[in-house]
Design a protein around this motif. Structure first.
Motif, mmCIF file in Angstrom:
data_model
loop_
_atom_site.group_PDB
_atom_site.id
_atom_site.type_symbol
_atom_site.label_atom_id
_atom_site.label_comp_id
_atom_site.label_asym_id
_atom_site.label_seq_id
_atom_site.Cartn_x
_atom_site.Cartn_y
_atom_site.Cartn_z
ATOM 1 N N VAL A 1 -55.803 -2.237 37.845
ATOM 2 C CA VAL A 1 -56.297 -1.912 36.508
ATOM 3 C C VAL A 1 -57.686 -1.302 36.643
ATOM 4 O O VAL A 1 -58.322 -1.374 37.705
ATOM 5 N N TRP A 2 -58.141 -0.708 35.560
ATOM 6 C CA TRP A 2 -59.475 -0.116 35.533
ATOM 7 C C TRP A 2 -60.055 -0.261 34.133
ATOM 8 O O TRP A 2 -59.356 -0.043 33.140
ATOM 9 N N PHE A 3 -61.347 -0.673 34.089
ATOM 10 C CA PHE A 3 -62.058 -0.834 32.832
ATOM 11 C C PHE A 3 -63.400 -0.121 32.926
ATOM 12 O O PHE A 3 -63.977 -0.027 34.019
ATOM 13 N N PRO A 4 -63.917 0.358 31.809
ATOM 14 C CA PRO A 4 -65.200 1.083 31.825
ATOM 15 C C PRO A 4 -66.406 0.154 31.836
ATOM 16 O O PRO A 4 -67.376 0.364 31.101
ATOM 17 N N PHE A 5 -66.368 -0.880 32.646
ATOM 18 C CA PHE A 5 -67.509 -1.780 32.838
ATOM 19 C C PHE A 5 -67.364 -2.408 34.219
ATOM 20 O O PHE A 5 -66.272 -2.347 34.823
ATOM 21 N N PRO A 6 -68.404 -2.997 34.763
ATOM 22 C CA PRO A 6 -68.329 -3.566 36.128
ATOM 23 C C PRO A 6 -67.465 -4.834 36.173
ATOM 24 O O PRO A 6 -67.976 -5.959 36.259
ATOM 25 N N PHE A 7 -66.167 -4.659 36.132
ATOM 26 C CA PHE A 7 -65.253 -5.796 36.035
ATOM 27 C C PHE A 7 -65.001 -6.481 37.378
ATOM 28 O O PHE A 7 -64.277 -7.478 37.429
ATOM 29 N N THR A 8 -65.568 -5.967 38.466
ATOM 30 C CA THR A 8 -65.389 -6.624 39.765
ATOM 31 C C THR A 8 -66.485 -7.641 40.066
ATOM 32 O O THR A 8 -66.444 -8.280 41.114
ATOM 33 N N GLU A 9 -67.434 -7.810 39.152
ATOM 34 C CA GLU A 9 -68.530 -8.755 39.353
ATOM 35 C C GLU A 9 -68.336 -9.949 38.434
ATOM 36 O O GLU A 9 -67.835 -9.810 37.307
ATOM 37 N N PRO A 10 -68.727 -11.166 38.909
ATOM 38 C CA PRO A 10 -68.638 -12.349 38.042
ATOM 39 C C PRO A 10 -69.593 -12.184 36.842
ATOM 40 O O PRO A 10 -70.647 -11.558 36.974
ATOM 41 N N PRO A 11 -69.242 -12.741 35.679
ATOM 42 C CA PRO A 11 -68.006 -13.480 35.367
ATOM 43 C C PRO A 11 -66.871 -12.576 34.882
ATOM 44 O O PRO A 11 -65.820 -13.074 34.491
ATOM 45 N N PHE A 12 -67.103 -11.252 34.863
ATOM 46 C CA PHE A 12 -66.063 -10.351 34.361
ATOM 47 C C PHE A 12 -64.820 -10.385 35.248
ATOM 48 O O PHE A 12 -63.699 -10.278 34.756
ATOM 49 N N TYR A 13 -65.037 -10.542 36.564
ATOM 50 C CA TYR A 13 -63.894 -10.531 37.477
ATOM 51 C C TYR A 13 -62.934 -11.675 37.166
ATOM 52 O O TYR A 13 -61.708 -11.475 37.103
ATOM 53 N N GLU A 14 -63.473 -12.879 36.989
ATOM 54 C CA GLU A 14 -62.609 -14.028 36.689
ATOM 55 C C GLU A 14 -61.880 -13.841 35.367
ATOM 56 O O GLU A 14 -60.690 -14.164 35.235
ATOM 57 N N ALA A 15 -62.601 -13.307 34.346
ATOM 58 C CA ALA A 15 -61.958 -13.099 33.046
ATOM 59 C C ALA A 15 -60.854 -12.050 33.144
ATOM 60 O O ALA A 15 -59.765 -12.216 32.572
ATOM 61 N N VAL A 16 -61.114 -10.958 33.888
ATOM 62 C CA VAL A 16 -60.095 -9.926 34.047
ATOM 63 C C VAL A 16 -58.905 -10.463 34.827
ATOM 64 O O VAL A 16 -57.741 -10.172 34.503
ATOM 65 N N TYR A 17 -59.164 -11.266 35.859
ATOM 66 C CA TYR A 17 -58.081 -11.844 36.664
ATOM 67 C C TYR A 17 -57.182 -12.716 35.783
ATOM 68 O O TYR A 17 -55.946 -12.626 35.849
ATOM 69 N N VAL A 18 -57.805 -13.570 34.956
ATOM 70 C CA VAL A 18 -57.019 -14.442 34.078
ATOM 71 C C VAL A 18 -56.245 -13.611 33.054
ATOM 72 O O VAL A 18 -55.065 -13.864 32.772
ATOM 73 N N GLY A 19 -56.897 -12.575 32.472
ATOM 74 C CA GLY A 19 -56.225 -11.751 31.477
ATOM 75 C C GLY A 19 -55.041 -10.990 32.053
ATOM 76 O O GLY A 19 -53.967 -10.935 31.438
ATOM 77 N N VAL A 20 -55.232 -10.408 33.255
ATOM 78 C CA VAL A 20 -54.132 -9.679 33.891
ATOM 79 C C VAL A 20 -52.989 -10.630 34.245
ATOM 80 O O VAL A 20 -51.810 -10.317 34.038
ATOM 81 N N SER A 21 -53.331 -11.806 34.764
ATOM 82 C CA SER A 21 -52.302 -12.791 35.116
ATOM 83 C C SER A 21 -51.533 -13.240 33.882
ATOM 84 O O SER A 21 -50.300 -13.391 33.918
ATOM 85 N N LEU A 22 -52.254 -13.445 32.787
ATOM 86 C CA LEU A 22 -51.594 -13.877 31.556
ATOM 87 C C LEU A 22 -50.670 -12.783 31.020
ATOM 88 O O LEU A 22 -49.543 -13.060 30.577
ATOM 89 N N ALA A 23 -51.135 -11.537 31.066
ATOM 90 C CA ALA A 23 -50.289 -10.431 30.600
ATOM 91 C C ALA A 23 -49.048 -10.277 31.473
ATOM 92 O O ALA A 23 -47.936 -10.052 30.971
ATOM 93 N N LEU A 24 -49.220 -10.401 32.803
ATOM 94 C CA LEU A 24 -48.065 -10.328 33.691
ATOM 95 C C LEU A 24 -47.082 -11.456 33.418
ATOM 96 O O LEU A 24 -45.864 -11.258 33.452
ATOM 97 N N PHE A 25 -47.610 -12.652 33.116
ATOM 98 C CA PHE A 25 -46.725 -13.786 32.831
ATOM 99 C C PHE A 25 -45.925 -13.549 31.558
ATOM 100 O O PHE A 25 -44.700 -13.757 31.527
ATOM 101 N N TYR A 26 -46.601 -13.110 30.491
ATOM 102 C CA TYR A 26 -45.886 -12.884 29.237
ATOM 103 C C TYR A 26 -44.846 -11.780 29.393
ATOM 104 O O TYR A 26 -43.737 -11.880 28.845
#
Length: 436
Positions: free
Chosen positions: A175-200
């Motif tokens: 995935v790609w977002f227009p913000f530094p999503f590879t740095e904490p705490p954005f990375y953890e939030a993106v990881y959880v969001g992507v995992s949740l979307a994949l699960f649903y």
């Protein structure tokens, strides 16, 4: 005096599927209007989550456009989860139609074949076991793929030293977002969001498949009961040696009514499943063919091959189950003529023999489950889809080989390379027109 035990009415076994679908926002409960409004908001949030995942994957495909492996796998996930979102939206909007279809199948289970209650109960008990088993196997295979896709990035992210590595290897999906999503705490939030979307997306797709599998299985079960009724059309009642003309007329009328009822159920099932299965078939043909080409044309590592293999197995298993179960409806309806002709019709009256001829002519047209009348859902269709995938794969491999030869020839120049690019685009267009 002991009261006689009341036999519960026969019904389609959907408790497992409906419980899970209700938990993941695809089956609204009845009751208070306020509760239903809250549930519809929950459904909207799930659809928005899936749409956000597809949009983020689209931005990632644009950002990493030169990376063939990343773009190919992203294209597969985009097709899959876009189809999951559309499938969920179509199912929710056609909820009343699905309720009517389930009610009609339940009515057929309860009304027809009461003279053969024991055999009928055995047939529908086998249908219930088959539907639960296939649903659990289908969801279990998807769960294995889902868990592998979630755990592999978590084990590799610690070794990543660059931002590009964390983007490609540190998330369950690219995935790609227009913000530094590879740095904490954005990375953890993106990881959880992507995992949740994949699960649903996974649970909605597999459970909706389980719901449709069950309806197809019970429709084929009704045809088995109808074959039993046609075979025993002229059998005498227990305790008597002959069957009266009145009894034959009543049985013949029940057979015709049951056949008409099942025909209506198959048509409604095709209407409900048609657009979903047509889009599923076309997207699966494209994604399987594209990933198969990329797996052989590019330098792939073991992790990519594992992801591709798990994805391919899940898609192929889904197509196989739909076609296998749809073929049961076709074969059971084709048996109707043989079943009716194998009854002891020679001892019946002339009037009944005439009615039987009319039924044989009517049963000459087999019942078919179709994908918007483009495909008949059968095993032959599955083999045809696999053949289309192989044709697309061979054409793409030939284009890739030609492109390599053109690049390796130092004296052909830029003009020939541009011409080869036009040939490649033309070949892709012709192939897509052939598949569609």
């Amino acid at each position: 005096m002991c009261a006689e035990a009341v036999t519960p009415p026969l019904r389609v076994e959907l408790r497992l599927q409906l419980a899970v679908l209700r938990a993941v926002s695809a089956w609204a409960p009845g009751g208070w209007p306020a509760l239903r409004h809250v549930y519809h908001a929950y459904t909207g949030c799930v659809v928005a989550l899936l749409a956000a995942l597809v949009a983020a994957q689209g931005m990632a495909a644009r950002h990493f456009w030169g990376d063939m492996l990343s773009v190919a796998m992203n294209a597969c996930l985009i097709f899959t989860y876009l189809a999951a979102a559309l499938k969920a939206v179509a199912f929710v909007t056609m909820r009343h139609f699905a309720d009517t279809l389930v009610h009609d199948i339940n009515r057929g289970l309860q009304e027809f074949g009461e003279s053969y209650r024991q055999e009928k109960e055995a047939v529908y008990a086998a249908c219930a076991r088959q539907s639960v088993l296939l649903t659990c196997v289908h969801v279990g295979m998807g769960a294995v793929v889902h868990v592998c896709w979630l755990t592999l990035p978590a084990t590799k992210v610690a070794a990543c030293q660059t931002v590009e590595c964390r983007v490609k290897e540190g998330l369950p999906a690219l995935v790609w977002f227009p913000f530094p999503f590879t740095e904490p705490p954005f990375y953890e939030a993106v990881y959880v969001g992507v995992s949740l979307a994949l699960f649903y997306g996974y649970i909605l797709t597999t459970m909706l498949d389980g719901f449709f599998f069950t309806l197809i299985i019970y429709t084929a079960g009704q045809l088995r009961v109808l074959n039993l009724m046609a075979t025993r059309l002229c059998d005498p009642e227990p305790g008597s040696k002959v069957c009266t003309d009145q009894q034959l007329q009543r049985r013949m009328a029940e057979v015709v009514q049951c056949h008409t009822h099942i025909d209506r159920c198959v048509q409604r099932l095709s209407t409900l499943l048609g657009p979903i299965l047509l889009g599923q078939f076309l997207s699966d043909i494209l994604t399987i063919s594209i990933t198969a080409f990329v797996a052989t044309a590019a330098k792939t590592d073991s992790e990519w091959l594992f992801k591709y293999g798990s994805y391919l197995s899940a898609i192929s298993e889904q197509l196989l189950l739909y076609c296998w179960l749809g073929h049961d409806i076709l074969t059971e309806s084709e048996r109707l003529q043989e079943s009716a002709y194998s009854s002891d019709w020679t001892a019946a009256s002339r009037r009944l023999r005439g009615q039987l001829r009319v039924f044989l002519c009517r049963a000459h047209r087999p019942l078919r489950l179709t994908a918007s009348k483009f495909y008949t859902i059968s095993r032959d269709t599955f083999l045809m889809v696999r053949a289309d995938e192989r044709v697309f794969f061979v054409l793409r491999c030939a284009e890739a080989a030609e492109w390599r030869l053109m690049k390796q020839a130092p004296d052909l120049g830029r003009r020939n390379q541009q011409q080869t690019t036009h040939w490649t685009l033309g070949g892709c267009t012709i192939t897509l027109m052939y598949l569609l």
